[in-house]
Write an enzyme that holds these catalytic residues in place. Sequence first.
Site, PDB file in Angstrom:
ATOM      1  N   GLU A 104      36.882  46.285  21.962  1.00 11.69           N
ATOM      2  CA  GLU A 104      35.886  45.236  21.764  1.00 11.69           C
ATOM      3  C   GLU A 104      35.323  44.825  23.119  1.00 11.69           C
ATOM      4  O   GLU A 104      36.037  44.870  24.118  1.00 11.69           O
ATOM      5  CB  GLU A 104      36.491  43.985  21.119  1.00 11.69           C
ATOM      6  CG  GLU A 104      36.717  44.106  19.644  1.00 11.69           C
ATOM      7  CD  GLU A 104      38.190  44.244  19.338  1.00 11.69           C
ATOM      8  OE1 GLU A 104      39.003  44.095  20.264  1.00 11.69           O
ATOM      9  OE2 GLU A 104      38.528  44.523  18.179  1.00 11.69           O
ATOM     10  N   TYR A 116      30.730  52.098  28.616  1.00  9.41           N
ATOM     11  CA  TYR A 116      31.254  52.739  27.401  1.00  9.41           C
ATOM     12  C   TYR A 116      30.246  53.755  26.850  1.00  9.41           C
ATOM     13  O   TYR A 116      30.637  54.835  26.411  1.00  9.41           O
ATOM     14  CB  TYR A 116      31.606  51.687  26.345  1.00  9.41           C
ATOM     15  CG  TYR A 116      32.601  50.664  26.854  1.00  9.41           C
ATOM     16  CD1 TYR A 116      33.673  51.065  27.654  1.00  9.41           C
ATOM     17  CD2 TYR A 116      32.469  49.309  26.575  1.00  9.41           C
ATOM     18  CE1 TYR A 116      34.574  50.136  28.154  1.00  9.41           C
ATOM     19  CE2 TYR A 116      33.370  48.383  27.068  1.00  9.41           C
ATOM     20  CZ  TYR A 116      34.413  48.800  27.864  1.00  9.41           C
ATOM     21  OH  TYR A 116      35.307  47.884  28.372  1.00  9.41           O
TER      22      TYR A 116
HETATM   23  N1  COA Z   1      25.086  47.618  35.521  1.00  4.30           N
HETATM   24  C1  COA Z   1      24.691  48.685  34.777  1.00  4.30           C
HETATM   25  N2  COA Z   1      25.494  49.736  34.463  1.00  4.30           N
HETATM   26  C2  COA Z   1      26.759  49.688  34.924  1.00  4.30           C
HETATM   27  C3  COA Z   1      27.253  48.613  35.692  1.00  4.30           C
HETATM   28  C4  COA Z   1      26.349  47.549  36.014  1.00  4.30           C
HETATM   29  N3  COA Z   1      26.732  46.473  36.744  1.00  4.30           N
HETATM   30  N4  COA Z   1      28.546  48.848  35.993  1.00  4.30           N
HETATM   31  C5  COA Z   1      28.859  50.031  35.428  1.00  4.30           C
HETATM   32  N5  COA Z   1      27.788  50.541  34.783  1.00  4.30           N
HETATM   33  C6  COA Z   1      27.738  51.792  34.018  1.00  4.30           C
HETATM   34  C7  COA Z   1      26.830  52.800  34.703  1.00  4.30           C
HETATM   35  O1  COA Z   1      26.350  53.679  33.691  1.00  4.30           O
HETATM   36  C8  COA Z   1      27.799  53.513  35.622  1.00  4.30           C
HETATM   37  O2  COA Z   1      27.367  54.797  35.987  1.00  4.30           O
HETATM   38  P1  COA Z   1      26.413  54.981  37.294  1.00  4.30           P
HETATM   39  O3  COA Z   1      27.061  54.208  38.404  1.00  4.30           O
HETATM   40  O4  COA Z   1      26.410  56.470  37.495  1.00  4.30           O
HETATM   41  O5  COA Z   1      25.092  54.393  36.893  1.00  4.30           O
HETATM   42  C9  COA Z   1      29.011  53.638  34.740  1.00  4.30           C
HETATM   43  O6  COA Z   1      29.045  52.399  33.998  1.00  4.30           O
HETATM   44  C10 COA Z   1      30.303  53.846  35.481  1.00  4.30           C
HETATM   45  O7  COA Z   1      30.441  52.766  36.402  1.00  4.30           O
HETATM   46  P2  COA Z   1      31.759  52.559  37.264  1.00  4.30           P
HETATM   47  O8  COA Z   1      31.395  52.525  38.705  1.00  4.30           O
HETATM   48  O9  COA Z   1      32.824  53.518  36.848  1.00  4.30           O
HETATM   49  O10 COA Z   1      32.200  51.075  36.778  1.00  4.30           O
HETATM   50  P3  COA Z   1      32.982  50.007  37.671  1.00  4.30           P
HETATM   51  O11 COA Z   1      34.107  50.659  38.400  1.00  4.30           O
HETATM   52  O12 COA Z   1      32.009  49.252  38.484  1.00  4.30           O
HETATM   53  O13 COA Z   1      33.621  49.046  36.544  1.00  4.30           O
HETATM   54  C11 COA Z   1      33.583  47.332  34.853  1.00  4.30           C
HETATM   55  C12 COA Z   1      32.876  48.582  35.430  1.00  4.30           C
HETATM   56  C13 COA Z   1      32.861  46.882  33.591  1.00  4.30           C
HETATM   57  C14 COA Z   1      35.045  47.666  34.498  1.00  4.30           C
HETATM   58  C15 COA Z   1      33.539  46.223  35.957  1.00  4.30           C
HETATM   59  O14 COA Z   1      32.216  45.751  36.062  1.00  4.30           O
HETATM   60  C16 COA Z   1      34.472  45.040  35.698  1.00  4.30           C
HETATM   61  O15 COA Z   1      35.653  45.053  36.090  1.00  4.30           O
HETATM   62  N6  COA Z   1      33.964  43.992  35.041  1.00  4.30           N
HETATM   63  C17 COA Z   1      34.779  42.793  34.774  1.00  4.30           C
HETATM   64  C18 COA Z   1      35.840  43.058  33.740  1.00  4.30           C
HETATM   65  C19 COA Z   1      35.232  43.498  32.410  1.00  4.30           C
HETATM   66  O16 COA Z   1      34.204  42.985  31.992  1.00  4.30           O
HETATM   67  N7  COA Z   1      35.919  44.437  31.740  1.00  4.30           N
HETATM   68  C20 COA Z   1      35.472  44.951  30.440  1.00  4.30           C
HETATM   69  C21 COA Z   1      36.049  44.153  29.357  1.00  4.30           C
HETATM   70  S1  COA Z   1      35.558  44.768  27.749  1.00  4.30           S
END
Ligand code: COA
Length: 154
Positions: A104, A116
């Site tokens: 979720e 995702y």
């Molecule tokens: N805006 C748009 N797309 C994004 C994004 C952003 N801020 N962050 C990740 N993405 C998408 C992109 O498609 C990205 O690919 P790209 O960099 O080639 O465009 C892809 O996700 C992979 O990104 P990645 O670098 O692996 O993600 P991350 O290591 O920055 O972590 C989260 C992503 C969501 C885990 C991070 O923002 C986080 O920890 N957020 C707070 C906790 C949270 O919300 N967890 C999810 C709970 S359901």
Amino acid sequence: MDFEIVNLNKSHIDGIVKLEQTCFSSPWTREGIEEELSNPQAHFLAAESGEVLGYIGVQEIAGEAYITNIAVLPQYRRNGIAEALLNAAAGGAKERGCAFITLEVRVSNLPAIALYEKCGFEPAGRRKNFYANPAEDALIYTKFFEVQNENTCN
Ligand code: COA
């Protein structure tokens, strides 16, 4: 950037507590994390490079994998860490025989939704007022694994 995906162990707990407190409005407590680490249905992976940069938790029950947490420290985001964690967790669930992996996510969490979708998860429904603090609906995202053996027994 260089990082390694490893199975979580007790040495990572301080890092996970920090991640939870930094990334979530209702963080898991240290006690909750310690308890989950000894749950045989829970599988945790960490991304590390000197310190814990990110982590993912998955619960696998009756052939279904459910992502309980995924987070990356703000200063290390957009380096592919969450993508690597998610793909490793999905690969593990598939190897252990799960049919799908699901989760979720808050409807407003656009970075996570983009993650995702990039990793092949598809929208599978919505849960009204699923979250508190603040109250918000959840979207359900699911990735089905390909059936590896077409032969079935009746
Ligand atoms: N805006 C748009 N797309 C994004 C994004 C952003 N801020 N962050 C990740 N993405 C998408 C992109 O498609 C990205 O690919 P790209 O960099 O080639 O465009 C892809 O996700 C992979 O990104 P990645 O670098 O692996 O993600 P991350 O290591 O920055 O972590 C989260 C992503 C969501 C885990 C991070 O923002 C986080 O920890 N957020 C707070 C906790 C949270 O919300 N967890 C999810 C709970 S359901």
